[in-house]
Enzyme design. Structure first.
Site, PDB file in Angstrom:
ATOM      1  N   GLY A  56       0.814  -1.215   0.000  1.00  0.00           N
ATOM      2  CA  GLY A  56       0.000   0.000   0.000  1.00  0.00           C
ATOM      3  C   GLY A  56       0.849   1.268   0.000  1.00  0.00           C
ATOM      4  O   GLY A  56       2.084   1.224   0.009  1.00  0.00           O
ATOM      5  N   THR A 102      -6.013   6.692  12.327  1.00  0.00           N
ATOM      6  CA  THR A 102      -6.307   7.903  11.546  1.00  0.00           C
ATOM      7  C   THR A 102      -6.795   9.063  12.410  1.00  0.00           C
ATOM      8  O   THR A 102      -7.358   8.857  13.491  1.00  0.00           O
ATOM      9  CB  THR A 102      -7.409   7.566  10.520  1.00  0.00           C
ATOM     10  OG1 THR A 102      -7.859   8.768   9.897  1.00  0.00           O
ATOM     11  CG2 THR A 102      -8.616   6.913  11.181  1.00  0.00           C
ATOM     12  N   ASP A 103      -6.620  10.274  11.878  1.00  0.00           N
ATOM     13  CA  ASP A 103      -7.176  11.470  12.530  1.00  0.00           C
ATOM     14  C   ASP A 103      -8.708  11.479  12.470  1.00  0.00           C
ATOM     15  O   ASP A 103      -9.352  12.237  13.200  1.00  0.00           O
ATOM     16  CB  ASP A 103      -6.605  12.750  11.898  1.00  0.00           C
ATOM     17  CG  ASP A 103      -6.887  12.869  10.408  1.00  0.00           C
ATOM     18  OD1 ASP A 103      -7.292  11.863   9.785  1.00  0.00           O
ATOM     19  OD2 ASP A 103      -6.703  13.972   9.856  1.00  0.00           O
ATOM     20  N   TYR A 150     -15.723   4.845   8.536  1.00  0.00           N
ATOM     21  CA  TYR A 150     -14.275   4.621   8.525  1.00  0.00           C
ATOM     22  C   TYR A 150     -13.673   4.978   9.889  1.00  0.00           C
ATOM     23  O   TYR A 150     -12.960   4.170  10.502  1.00  0.00           O
ATOM     24  CB  TYR A 150     -13.639   5.464   7.416  1.00  0.00           C
ATOM     25  CG  TYR A 150     -12.123   5.512   7.453  1.00  0.00           C
ATOM     26  CD1 TYR A 150     -11.359   4.357   7.335  1.00  0.00           C
ATOM     27  CD2 TYR A 150     -11.459   6.734   7.591  1.00  0.00           C
ATOM     28  CE1 TYR A 150      -9.962   4.412   7.361  1.00  0.00           C
ATOM     29  CE2 TYR A 150     -10.074   6.799   7.610  1.00  0.00           C
ATOM     30  CZ  TYR A 150      -9.336   5.635   7.501  1.00  0.00           C
ATOM     31  OH  TYR A 150      -7.971   5.695   7.533  1.00  0.00           O
TER      32      TYR A 150
HETATM   33  N1  LIG Z   1      -4.004   7.120   2.983  1.00  0.00           N
HETATM   34  C1  LIG Z   1      -4.286   8.058   3.888  1.00  0.00           C
HETATM   35  O1  LIG Z   1      -4.470   9.253   3.553  1.00  0.00           O
HETATM   36  C2  LIG Z   1      -4.356   7.675   5.345  1.00  0.00           C
HETATM   37  C3  LIG Z   1      -4.603   8.685   6.294  1.00  0.00           C
HETATM   38  C4  LIG Z   1      -4.622   8.359   7.652  1.00  0.00           C
HETATM   39  C5  LIG Z   1      -4.421   7.052   8.053  1.00  0.00           C
HETATM   40  N2  LIG Z   1      -4.218   6.084   7.115  1.00  0.00           N
HETATM   41  C6  LIG Z   1      -4.018   4.717   7.576  1.00  0.00           C
HETATM   42  O2  LIG Z   1      -2.742   4.303   7.155  1.00  0.00           O
HETATM   43  C7  LIG Z   1      -2.748   2.892   6.929  1.00  0.00           C
HETATM   44  C8  LIG Z   1      -2.188   2.607   5.550  1.00  0.00           C
HETATM   45  O3  LIG Z   1      -3.036   3.212   4.582  1.00  0.00           O
HETATM   46  P1  LIG Z   1      -2.646   3.264   3.043  1.00  0.00           P
HETATM   47  O4  LIG Z   1      -3.094   4.577   2.535  1.00  0.00           O
HETATM   48  O5  LIG Z   1      -1.242   2.830   2.841  1.00  0.00           O
HETATM   49  O6  LIG Z   1      -3.656   2.157   2.469  1.00  0.00           O
HETATM   50  P2  LIG Z   1      -3.656   1.476   1.045  1.00  0.00           P
HETATM   51  O7  LIG Z   1      -2.725   2.157   0.096  1.00  0.00           O
HETATM   52  O8  LIG Z   1      -5.098   1.369   0.652  1.00  0.00           O
HETATM   53  O9  LIG Z   1      -3.076   0.024   1.307  1.00  0.00           O
HETATM   54  C9  LIG Z   1      -3.861  -0.936   1.951  1.00  0.00           C
HETATM   55  C10 LIG Z   1      -3.028  -2.157   2.199  1.00  0.00           C
HETATM   56  O10 LIG Z   1      -3.871  -3.133   2.819  1.00  0.00           O
HETATM   57  C11 LIG Z   1      -3.687  -4.360   2.146  1.00  0.00           C
HETATM   58  N3  LIG Z   1      -4.874  -5.188   2.266  1.00  0.00           N
HETATM   59  C12 LIG Z   1      -6.112  -4.950   1.795  1.00  0.00           C
HETATM   60  N4  LIG Z   1      -6.932  -5.983   2.090  1.00  0.00           N
HETATM   61  C13 LIG Z   1      -6.169  -6.893   2.749  1.00  0.00           C
HETATM   62  C14 LIG Z   1      -6.433  -8.183   3.310  1.00  0.00           C
HETATM   63  N5  LIG Z   1      -7.647  -8.728   3.261  1.00  0.00           N
HETATM   64  N6  LIG Z   1      -5.419  -8.842   3.901  1.00  0.00           N
HETATM   65  C15 LIG Z   1      -4.189  -8.302   3.970  1.00  0.00           C
HETATM   66  N7  LIG Z   1      -3.875  -7.087   3.476  1.00  0.00           N
HETATM   67  C16 LIG Z   1      -4.872  -6.398   2.867  1.00  0.00           C
HETATM   68  C17 LIG Z   1      -3.425  -3.974   0.710  1.00  0.00           C
HETATM   69  O11 LIG Z   1      -2.817  -5.057   0.029  1.00  0.00           O
HETATM   70  P3  LIG Z   1      -3.051  -5.324  -1.552  1.00  0.00           P
HETATM   71  O12 LIG Z   1      -3.075  -3.981  -2.204  1.00  0.00           O
HETATM   72  O13 LIG Z   1      -1.878  -6.170  -1.932  1.00  0.00           O
HETATM   73  O14 LIG Z   1      -4.362  -6.025  -1.673  1.00  0.00           O
HETATM   74  C18 LIG Z   1      -2.482  -2.791   0.916  1.00  0.00           C
HETATM   75  O15 LIG Z   1      -1.179  -3.249   1.151  1.00  0.00           O
HETATM   76  C19 LIG Z   1      -4.195   2.454   7.140  1.00  0.00           C
HETATM   77  O16 LIG Z   1      -4.344   1.974   8.454  1.00  0.00           O
HETATM   78  C20 LIG Z   1      -4.990   3.713   6.990  1.00  0.00           C
HETATM   79  O17 LIG Z   1      -6.207   3.646   7.720  1.00  0.00           O
HETATM   80  C21 LIG Z   1      -4.163   6.367   5.772  1.00  0.00           C
END
Ligand SMILES: NC(=O)c1ccc[n+]([C@@H]2O[C@H](COP(=O)([O-])OP(=O)(O)OC[C@H]3O[C@@H](n4cnc5c(N)ncnc54)[C@H](OP(=O)(O)O)[C@@H]3O)[C@@H](O)[C@H]2O)c1
Length: 311
Positions: free
Chosen positions: A11, A110-111, A133
């Protein structure tokens, strides 16, 4: 040797973290993915409690970082069962398996656990999520705390960083609309951008650096437990982000219109500014300025015909 397992290493955040940890000469890193599993990434569905337990038993990591999640608010709103399975139950499975082995867990949150009405938010402020969420991530935080005292939640705000697709980050997802507004004809409507919600875009390589520092604390026997937060410190609305993106993209005349009232179908908080002082007091942190970091992102993943990317 200190061993770290990164769950969700395919991700947006997981990739930056895997890159950062690969620079540690004495650490062993084992990374997992789901749909994008491959030669470097072990396939693991974190909704499968038995598979999670077997993975942690077999790999015996000293620390597990949970970067796998469902982080799209609209998907969580429409599929609360999926949000619960990934953001709550899976965190509990990881925490249970890690606790049996004595491994430390760092679970990303998350915030959006806050309602955004009273910023800034300290790590011990009372959460009050507005959408599915945020509620699922708060329940995930509680699942970790209920299962083990040897673990930490790291809350983060809006992330951006090296991408493989424009839609991966809510920052870069603005680029196609900005480009269309610049390249359109005189009849093309300006791109409407939210100018209401205040965000603190945070660069994933900086977060990866912060997580590496937190892991170093654990490696020397000073694990950080409970709740921690990390945030960039440049407030901006999506409209302001779009103006900066347009400048970095050098697209000419982007036509952007600010939208001063919220229009999202899924309720989103106004300003969830996270207070990062708990980690700062431990000497942890790094912040790259937005205008510098976004240019790094755009050089690696240029908009077709974009002057910034081609130089
Ligand atoms: N993005 C933001 O702006 C943001 C902001 C605040 C907090 N966060 C938090 O930061 C963290 C990372 O977010 P991100 O943006 O990097 O998310 P992301 O790009 O959507 O990546 C999600 C990850 O979860 C994996 N995943 C999905 N379904 C799965 C399953 N069933 N089993 C195992 N792995 C699975 C995906 O793997 P595949 O792609 O290989 O399926 C991918 O590696 C999360 O906890 C999110 O809530 C994100």
């Amino acid at each position: 040797m200190f061993k770290v397992a990164v769950l969700g290493a395919s991700g947006l955040l997981g990739r930056a973290l895997a890159d950062e940890l690969a620079l540690q000469p004495d650490w062993q890193v084992v990374s997992t993915a789901f749909r994008r599993a491959g030669s470097q990434l072990i396939a693991l569905d974190i909704r499968d409690a038995q598979a999670v337990a077997q993975f942690i038993e077999r790999e015996a990591p000293d620390a597990v970082v949970v970067a796998a999640a469902e982080r799209r608010p609209d998907v969580c709103e429409h599929d609360p069962a999926l949000a619960r399975a990934l953001n709550v139950d899976a965190v509990r499975y990881v925490a249970q398996a890690a606790a049996r082995r004595g491994a430390w867990v760092l679970s990303i949150s998350t915030d959006y656990v806050f309602d955004g009405s009273q910023p800034p938010y300290r790590y011990d402020a009372r959460p009050s999520p507005l959408n599915a969420y945020g509620r699922s991530k708060l329940d995930g935080e509680r699942a970790l705390a209920e299962t083990t005292a040897f673990g930490c939640v790291l809350r983060l705000p809006l992330l951006y960083g090296p991408i493989v697709d424009w839609t991966e980050s809510a920052v870069t997802s603005l680029v196609p609309a900005i480009a269309a507004s610049a390249h359109g004809t005189a009849d093309t409507k300006p791109a409407v951008m939210d100018a209401w919600a205040i965000r603190y875009p945070t660069f994933t390589p900086d977060v990866a650096f912060v997580i590496r520092q937190m892991l170093e604390h654990h490696a020397r026997g000073e694990a950080i437990n409970g709740i921690a937060q990390w945030s960039g410190e440049e407030p901006m609305t999506k409209y302001e982000i779009a103006l900066r993106l347009a400048e970095a993209l050098q697209l000419g005349e982007a036509r952007l219109t600010p939208q001063y009232t919220p229009t999202d179908a899924t309720p989103r908080p106004h300003n969830c500014h996270l207070d990062s002082s708990r980690l700062e007091a431990l000497g942890i942190g790094r912040r790259t300025r937005f205008d510098t970091a976004i240019r790094e992102v755009l050089v690696k993943f240029p908009w077709p015909g974009d002057a910034a990317g081609s130089s």
